[in-house]
Design a protein around this motif. Sequence first.
Motif, PDB file in Angstrom:
ATOM      1  N   SER A  95       0.811  -1.211   0.000  1.00  0.00           N
ATOM      2  CA  SER A  95       0.000   0.000   0.000  1.00  0.00           C
ATOM      3  C   SER A  95       0.849   1.267   0.000  1.00  0.00           C
ATOM      4  CB  SER A  95      -0.948   0.014   1.199  1.00  0.00           C
ATOM      5  OG  SER A  95      -0.228  -0.047   2.408  1.00  0.00           O
ATOM      6  N   SER A  96       2.118   1.164   0.395  1.00  0.00           N
ATOM      7  CA  SER A  96       3.015   2.318   0.388  1.00  0.00           C
ATOM      8  C   SER A  96       4.453   1.814   0.458  1.00  0.00           C
ATOM      9  CB  SER A  96       2.714   3.227   1.585  1.00  0.00           C
ATOM     10  OG  SER A  96       3.499   4.391   1.522  1.00  0.00           O
ATOM     11  N   ILE A  97       5.374   2.613  -0.071  1.00  0.00           N
ATOM     12  CA  ILE A  97       6.795   2.254  -0.022  1.00  0.00           C
ATOM     13  C   ILE A  97       7.608   3.532   0.107  1.00  0.00           C
ATOM     14  CG2 ILE A  97       7.084   2.221  -2.539  1.00  0.00           C
ATOM     15  CD1 ILE A  97       8.964  -0.260  -2.063  1.00  0.00           C
ATOM     16  N   THR A  98       8.690   3.466   0.871  1.00  0.00           N
ATOM     17  CA  THR A  98       9.591   4.595   1.023  1.00  0.00           C
ATOM     18  C   THR A  98      10.999   4.055   1.251  1.00  0.00           C
ATOM     19  OG1 THR A  98       9.895   6.724   2.161  1.00  0.00           O
ATOM     20  CG2 THR A  98       9.334   4.833   3.540  1.00  0.00           C
ATOM     21  N   VAL A  99      12.000   4.898   1.071  1.00  0.00           N
ATOM     22  CA  VAL A  99      13.381   4.494   1.329  1.00  0.00           C
ATOM     23  C   VAL A  99      13.956   5.343   2.446  1.00  0.00           C
ATOM     24  CG1 VAL A  99      13.844   3.591  -0.981  1.00  0.00           C
ATOM     25  CG2 VAL A  99      14.287   5.976  -0.493  1.00  0.00           C
ATOM     26  N   SER A 100      14.937   4.784   3.144  1.00  0.00           N
ATOM     27  CA  SER A 100      15.593   5.514   4.218  1.00  0.00           C
ATOM     28  C   SER A 100      16.400   6.670   3.635  1.00  0.00           C
ATOM     29  CB  SER A 100      16.506   4.575   5.006  1.00  0.00           C
ATOM     30  OG  SER A 100      17.554   4.089   4.189  1.00  0.00           O
ATOM     31  N   PRO A 101      16.655   7.721   4.448  1.00  0.00           N
ATOM     32  CA  PRO A 101      17.402   8.881   3.949  1.00  0.00           C
ATOM     33  C   PRO A 101      18.776   8.523   3.370  1.00  0.00           C
ATOM     34  CG  PRO A 101      16.373   9.419   6.031  1.00  0.00           C
ATOM     35  CD  PRO A 101      16.168   7.948   5.811  1.00  0.00           C
ATOM     36  N   GLY A 102      19.424   7.508   3.928  1.00  0.00           N
ATOM     37  CA  GLY A 102      20.720   7.081   3.423  1.00  0.00           C
ATOM     38  C   GLY A 102      20.625   6.135   2.232  1.00  0.00           C
ATOM     39  N   GLY A 103      19.408   5.699   1.904  1.00  0.00           N
ATOM     40  CA  GLY A 103      19.209   4.810   0.771  1.00  0.00           C
ATOM     41  C   GLY A 103      19.615   3.375   1.019  1.00  0.00           C
ATOM     42  N   THR A 104      19.778   2.993   2.295  1.00  0.00           N
ATOM     43  CA  THR A 104      20.226   1.636   2.594  1.00  0.00           C
ATOM     44  C   THR A 104      19.086   0.650   2.782  1.00  0.00           C
ATOM     45  OG1 THR A 104      20.353   2.149   4.943  1.00  0.00           O
ATOM     46  CG2 THR A 104      22.387   2.411   3.640  1.00  0.00           C
ATOM     47  N   LYS A 105      17.852   1.162   2.983  1.00  0.00           N
ATOM     48  CA  LYS A 105      16.705   0.280   3.183  1.00  0.00           C
ATOM     49  C   LYS A 105      15.484   0.858   2.492  1.00  0.00           C
ATOM     50  CE  LYS A 105      18.181  -1.517   7.559  1.00  0.00           C
ATOM     51  NZ  LYS A 105      17.796  -2.613   8.359  1.00  0.00           N
ATOM     52  N   ALA A 106      14.627  -0.056   2.059  1.00  0.00           N
ATOM     53  CA  ALA A 106      13.306   0.317   1.564  1.00  0.00           C
ATOM     54  C   ALA A 106      12.292  -0.262   2.539  1.00  0.00           C
ATOM     55  CB  ALA A 106      13.072  -0.246   0.167  1.00  0.00           C
ATOM     56  N   TYR A 107      11.283   0.532   2.887  1.00  0.00           N
ATOM     57  CA  TYR A 107      10.242   0.084   3.804  1.00  0.00           C
ATOM     58  C   TYR A 107       8.924   0.000   3.060  1.00  0.00           C
ATOM     59  CZ  TYR A 107      13.628   0.976   7.446  1.00  0.00           C
ATOM     60  OH  TYR A 107      14.753   0.949   8.224  1.00  0.00           O
ATOM     61  N   LEU A 108       8.229  -1.088   3.285  1.00  0.00           N
ATOM     62  CA  LEU A 108       6.999  -1.371   2.576  1.00  0.00           C
ATOM     63  C   LEU A 108       5.867  -1.564   3.574  1.00  0.00           C
ATOM     64  CD1 LEU A 108       5.686  -2.188  -0.188  1.00  0.00           C
ATOM     65  CD2 LEU A 108       6.319  -4.535   0.398  1.00  0.00           C
ATOM     66  N   ALA A 109       4.789  -0.811   3.398  1.00  0.00           N
ATOM     67  CA  ALA A 109       3.579  -1.031   4.191  1.00  0.00           C
ATOM     68  C   ALA A 109       2.649  -1.904   3.351  1.00  0.00           C
ATOM     69  CB  ALA A 109       2.912   0.293   4.524  1.00  0.00           C
ATOM     70  N   THR A 110       2.052  -2.879   3.996  1.00  0.00           N
ATOM     71  CA  THR A 110       1.154  -3.785   3.284  1.00  0.00           C
ATOM     72  C   THR A 110      -0.152  -3.909   4.048  1.00  0.00           C
ATOM     73  OG1 THR A 110       1.981  -5.730   4.426  1.00  0.00           O
ATOM     74  CG2 THR A 110       3.070  -5.151   2.362  1.00  0.00           C
ATOM     75  N   PHE A 111      -1.194  -4.313   3.340  1.00  0.00           N
ATOM     76  CA  PHE A 111      -2.416  -4.692   4.024  1.00  0.00           C
ATOM     77  C   PHE A 111      -2.677  -6.159   3.719  1.00  0.00           C
ATOM     78  CE2 PHE A 111      -3.689  -2.829  -0.025  1.00  0.00           C
ATOM     79  CZ  PHE A 111      -4.624  -3.721  -0.531  1.00  0.00           C
ATOM     80  N   GLY A 112      -3.290  -6.816   4.652  1.00  0.00           N
ATOM     81  CA  GLY A 112      -3.552  -8.246   4.489  1.00  0.00           C
ATOM     82  C   GLY A 112      -2.622  -9.120   5.293  1.00  0.00           C
ATOM     83  N   CYS A 113      -1.492  -8.541   5.793  1.00  0.00           N
ATOM     84  CA  CYS A 113      -0.600  -9.358   6.618  1.00  0.00           C
ATOM     85  C   CYS A 113      -0.207  -8.653   7.896  1.00  0.00           C
ATOM     86  CB  CYS A 113       0.655  -9.762   5.834  1.00  0.00           C
ATOM     87  SG  CYS A 113       1.833  -8.430   5.639  1.00  0.00           S
ATOM     88  N   GLY A 114      -0.498  -7.355   8.018  1.00  0.00           N
ATOM     89  CA  GLY A 114      -0.245  -6.627   9.256  1.00  0.00           C
ATOM     90  C   GLY A 114       1.214  -6.361   9.552  1.00  0.00           C
ATOM     91  N   GLY A 115       2.076  -6.267   8.541  1.00  0.00           N
ATOM     92  CA  GLY A 115       3.478  -6.067   8.834  1.00  0.00           C
ATOM     93  C   GLY A 115       4.170  -5.155   7.849  1.00  0.00           C
ATOM     94  N   ARG A 116       5.467  -4.966   8.075  1.00  0.00           N
ATOM     95  CA  ARG A 116       6.290  -4.221   7.143  1.00  0.00           C
ATOM     96  C   ARG A 116       7.431  -5.134   6.749  1.00  0.00           C
ATOM     97  NH1 ARG A 116       9.339  -0.835  11.672  1.00  0.00           N
ATOM     98  NH2 ARG A 116      11.220  -2.056  11.534  1.00  0.00           N
ATOM     99  N   HIS A 117       7.987  -4.870   5.597  1.00  0.00           N
ATOM    100  CA  HIS A 117       9.030  -5.730   5.039  1.00  0.00           C
ATOM    101  C   HIS A 117      10.224  -4.891   4.645  1.00  0.00           C
ATOM    102  CE1 HIS A 117       6.130  -9.033   4.730  1.00  0.00           C
ATOM    103  NE2 HIS A 117       5.281  -8.096   4.365  1.00  0.00           N
ATOM    104  N   PRO A 118      11.203  -4.694   5.560  1.00  0.00           N
ATOM    105  CA  PRO A 118      12.384  -3.943   5.135  1.00  0.00           C
ATOM    106  C   PRO A 118      13.211  -4.742   4.143  1.00  0.00           C
ATOM    107  CG  PRO A 118      12.572  -4.612   7.450  1.00  0.00           C
ATOM    108  CD  PRO A 118      11.252  -5.118   6.941  1.00  0.00           C
ATOM    109  N   GLN A 119      13.708  -4.069   3.130  1.00  0.00           N
ATOM    110  CA  GLN A 119      14.558  -4.699   2.130  1.00  0.00           C
ATOM    111  C   GLN A 119      15.811  -3.858   1.983  1.00  0.00           C
ATOM    112  OE1 GLN A 119      14.080  -7.516   0.445  1.00  0.00           O
ATOM    113  NE2 GLN A 119      12.063  -7.912   1.261  1.00  0.00           N
ATOM    114  N   GLY A 120      16.944  -4.497   1.792  1.00  0.00           N
ATOM    115  CA  GLY A 120      18.195  -3.770   1.579  1.00  0.00           C
ATOM    116  C   GLY A 120      18.158  -2.972   0.304  1.00  0.00           C
ATOM    117  N   GLY A 121      18.835  -1.819   0.292  1.00  0.00           N
ATOM    118  CA  GLY A 121      18.897  -0.936  -0.872  1.00  0.00           C
ATOM    119  C   GLY A 121      19.961  -1.371  -1.797  1.00  0.00           C
TER     120      GLY A 121
END
Length: 121
Positions: A95-121
Amino acid sequence: MRAASEFPLELAVAAPSQFLYVANASDSNASAVDTNTDAVVGTPITVGSVPRKFAVLPNGTKAYVAKLGNSVSVIDTISRAVTASLSTGASSQPSSITVSPGGTKAYLATFGCGGRHPQGG
């Protein structure tokens, strides 16, 4: 400016470059627009399955596209090609995605699972 698609859903600027990226939901692709000329550059980037949200690394080298269908496409903004597809899990929808200011991680908001999924940049 010529429209990138009939149903553009999300925009993201790739600072420090002059490109604006458009998620074209109805066409299952993304377009790069040169903000100096207001023209779509090259052919659309096929990402599949209703691209919904965009996030671009602070250095402008990668873009993350959250899509309907439980995945995120990673785009190399230099070559304008998809370099990876990341699963968000069978029961989640991005439902939404953003990256950290340093660009080392991407954060993902989801619906249907109640969590976030950080991924390496």
